[in-house]
Write a protein that holds these residues in place. Structure first.
Motif: not given
Length: 191
Positions: A17-22, A37-41, A126-128
């Motif tokens: 999975f790619p990093a979920r970043l904003s 940053w929204w990590p998966y775990s 939150l990311m926005a």
């Protein structure tokens, strides 16, 4: 405080999975956060490599990371990332929902860490919010605001479900729920 070492082999999230970043756009407006940053775990050993790899391309090589151990069950001392090592430190004084990244070439970035179990709609908000240039909102303020917003959304959904469960607009003038078949619709015998 004691540190627990996890000897199991970490998953390679960078390939899965790619990093979920904003991230905030490059601007002269300095804010409290540089993005989210929204990590998966909650496994830093597995989560930091894709994050650092994504940031290495845009911000430069990440060399150090600091976290608050409240949200991370295991805080490793180092994490291998694409041919180099990232040193990991922890500070209980740091906000639990914030990650600090350091680089020798570019400097410091502060990211809001969105809990992995967060619903996608809440994570998107939150990311926005964390990526607004020049924002004075801290990680704690954003998380507190989202708690209030999330509670409001849950209350609205509960009220809507109650409304639908009670028949919605199908109420008699006396406030008693009416069966939908008693509505004055063609075919029900009403004229």
């Amino acid at each position: 405080m004691t540190t627990t070492t996890d000897r199991t082999a970490p998953r390679d999230l960078a390939t899965e999975f790619p990093a979920r970043l904003s991230l905030t756009p490059k601007t002269t407006l300095a804010g409290q956060l540089d993005g989210a940053w929204w990590p998966y775990s909650r496994d830093l050993t597995a989560e930091l490599p894709p994050l650092a790899a994504a940031l290495d391309e845009t911000w430069g090589r990440v060399t150090r990371v600091t976290v608050n151990p409240t949200r991370w069950p295991v805080v490793p001392h180092t994490v291998a990332v694409a041919g180099h090592t990232v040193h990991v430190g922890w500070f209980t004084e740091q906000h639990p929902d914030k990650l600090i990244l350091l680089s020798y070439t570019v400097g410091r970035w502060d990211l809001l860490v969105i809990p992995p179990e967060t619903e996608p709609a809440a994570a998107a908000r939150l990311m926005a919010a964390a990526a607004i240039p020049g924002s004075a909102l801290t990680a704690g303020a954003l998380m507190a605001n989202e708690t209030v917003i999330g509670r409001g959304i849950r209350d609205a959904r509960r009220q809507e479900a109650t409304w639908d469960g009670e028949g919605g607009a199908c109420m008699s003038p006396f406030g008693n729920p009416m069966d939908r078949s008693t509505l004055p619709l063609p075919g029900n015998g009403w004229r």
